[in-house]
Write a protein that holds these residues in place. Sequence first.
Motif, PDB file in Angstrom:
ATOM      1  N   ALA A 119     -13.544  -9.455   5.423  1.00 42.44           N
ATOM      2  CA  ALA A 119     -12.549  -8.808   6.272  1.00 42.44           C
ATOM      3  C   ALA A 119     -12.277  -7.379   5.818  1.00 42.44           C
ATOM      4  N   ALA A 120     -12.261  -7.150   4.508  1.00 43.95           N
ATOM      5  CA  ALA A 120     -12.039  -5.801   3.997  1.00 43.95           C
ATOM      6  C   ALA A 120     -13.151  -4.857   4.454  1.00 43.95           C
ATOM      7  N   LEU A 121     -14.382  -5.333   4.461  1.00 42.57           N
ATOM      8  CA  LEU A 121     -15.497  -4.502   4.895  1.00 42.57           C
ATOM      9  C   LEU A 121     -15.449  -4.256   6.401  1.00 42.57           C
ATOM     10  N   VAL A 122     -14.994  -5.260   7.172  1.00 43.02           N
ATOM     11  CA  VAL A 122     -14.833  -5.071   8.611  1.00 43.02           C
ATOM     12  C   VAL A 122     -13.781  -3.992   8.890  1.00 43.02           C
ATOM     13  N   LEU A 123     -12.662  -4.051   8.177  1.00 42.03           N
ATOM     14  CA  LEU A 123     -11.615  -3.038   8.354  1.00 42.03           C
ATOM     15  C   LEU A 123     -12.144  -1.648   8.009  1.00 42.03           C
ATOM     16  N   LEU A 124     -12.952  -1.563   6.954  1.00 39.69           N
ATOM     17  CA  LEU A 124     -13.553  -0.287   6.587  1.00 39.69           C
ATOM     18  C   LEU A 124     -14.471   0.214   7.699  1.00 39.69           C
ATOM     19  N   GLY A 125     -15.225  -0.704   8.311  1.00 38.11           N
ATOM     20  CA  GLY A 125     -16.098  -0.327   9.421  1.00 38.11           C
ATOM     21  C   GLY A 125     -15.312   0.176  10.611  1.00 38.11           C
ATOM     22  N   TRP A 126     -14.232  -0.522  10.964  1.00 40.62           N
ATOM     23  CA  TRP A 126     -13.391  -0.078  12.080  1.00 40.62           C
ATOM     24  C   TRP A 126     -12.779   1.296  11.803  1.00 40.62           C
ATOM     25  N   LEU A 127     -12.354   1.505  10.567  1.00 39.88           N
ATOM     26  CA  LEU A 127     -11.784   2.803  10.203  1.00 39.88           C
ATOM     27  C   LEU A 127     -12.818   3.908  10.356  1.00 39.88           C
ATOM     28  N   THR A 128     -14.055   3.627   9.954  1.00 42.47           N
ATOM     29  CA  THR A 128     -15.120   4.617  10.076  1.00 42.47           C
ATOM     30  C   THR A 128     -15.380   4.966  11.528  1.00 42.47           C
ATOM     31  N   VAL A 129     -15.441   3.941  12.394  1.00 41.75           N
ATOM     32  CA  VAL A 129     -15.666   4.174  13.824  1.00 41.75           C
ATOM     33  C   VAL A 129     -14.531   5.006  14.409  1.00 41.75           C
ATOM     34  N   TRP A 130     -13.299   4.674  14.045  1.00 41.53           N
ATOM     35  CA  TRP A 130     -12.149   5.425  14.570  1.00 41.53           C
ATOM     36  C   TRP A 130     -12.196   6.882  14.122  1.00 41.53           C
ATOM     37  N   LEU A 131     -12.534   7.115  12.859  1.00 37.67           N
ATOM     38  CA  LEU A 131     -12.597   8.486  12.359  1.00 37.67           C
ATOM     39  C   LEU A 131     -13.677   9.286  13.078  1.00 37.67           C
ATOM     40  N   LEU A 132     -14.830   8.656  13.344  1.00 34.79           N
ATOM     41  CA  LEU A 132     -15.894   9.343  14.063  1.00 34.79           C
ATOM     42  C   LEU A 132     -15.444   9.711  15.473  1.00 34.79           C
TER      43      LEU A 132
END
Length: 245
Positions: A43-56
Motif C-alpha cells: 500500500a505504501a508503494l501504491v500511495l507513492l505511485g499515486w503521488l508521482t502521477v499527481w505530481l506529473l
Amino acid sequence: MTDTVYSKARIIAEPPASVVRRWLAAGWADLRRNPGYSLGYGAALVLLGWLTVWLLAASGMGWMLLPLLAGGVLVGPVATVGLYSVARGRREVASKTQIALVGAILMVFALTWIRAATVLFAIVYGLRPFAGFADTLLLMVSTPAGWMLLAAGSLTGGLFAALGFAVSAYSLPMLVERRIDGFSAMALSFNAATHNFRLSVWWGAAITILTALGVLTGLLGLAVIFPLLGYATWHAYADLFHGES
C-alpha cells in the motif's frame, strides 16, 4: 566485505511454467503468513505511485508517465529488499551500501531509457508542445508514425528492461543474504539468467504480466502483486543458488 567463494547458480531443467508457478505459490504462502506487513508495504508503494502521477499531472509533465512506468520496472526491484528479508525469516540487510550501488546502476538504466524515449518522440514528432497524455496516446496508436514510435520505443525499452532484469533479478536477494560486492552479485545474477534463459524469459514475462495487471487497476492491485512478486523473487533466488524454494 565479500564471500571468499562465489557459487554460481544451478541450471534448472524442469519445465519453466511449473517452476514459475512454484515460485509464485511460495511467494503467496509468505504473503499469507505476513499479511499486515506485506499489504502495508504494498500500500505504501501504491500511495507513492499515486503521488508521482499527481505530481506529473500538476506540473504539466504527463508525457513522462509512460517512460516512468517503464523505468519503474527497472528500479522497482530495489524496493522489494525488505520483503526478501521477511521471506528468509530475518529482517537485517547484509549490505545496504552494495544494495544502494545496484539501485544507482538501475536508476542510470531508467534515466537513460527515459532520455531515449524523449529523443525518439522528438525524432518522430519534432519539438512540439505536449498535448496531454490522452491525446498523445491516441496520436501514437492511430497514426503510422505513432506505430513506428511505439515499435522503436518498445524495442529500446525491452533491451534496457532485459539487461536490468538480468543483473538485478537475483543480485538483490543475494546481497540480502551474502556479504558480497554489488558488481559480483550482478555478474552472478547475469550468469544465472543467461544459463537459465528459457526460465528467465518465463519469469520475466510473469513479472511483466502481473505488474501490468496491477497498473491497469489504477495501481491498486499492486498492493498485493508487489509483495507477492517480492517474496517469489526471493524463492527464485533460493531455488537457483541453494536448490530450495
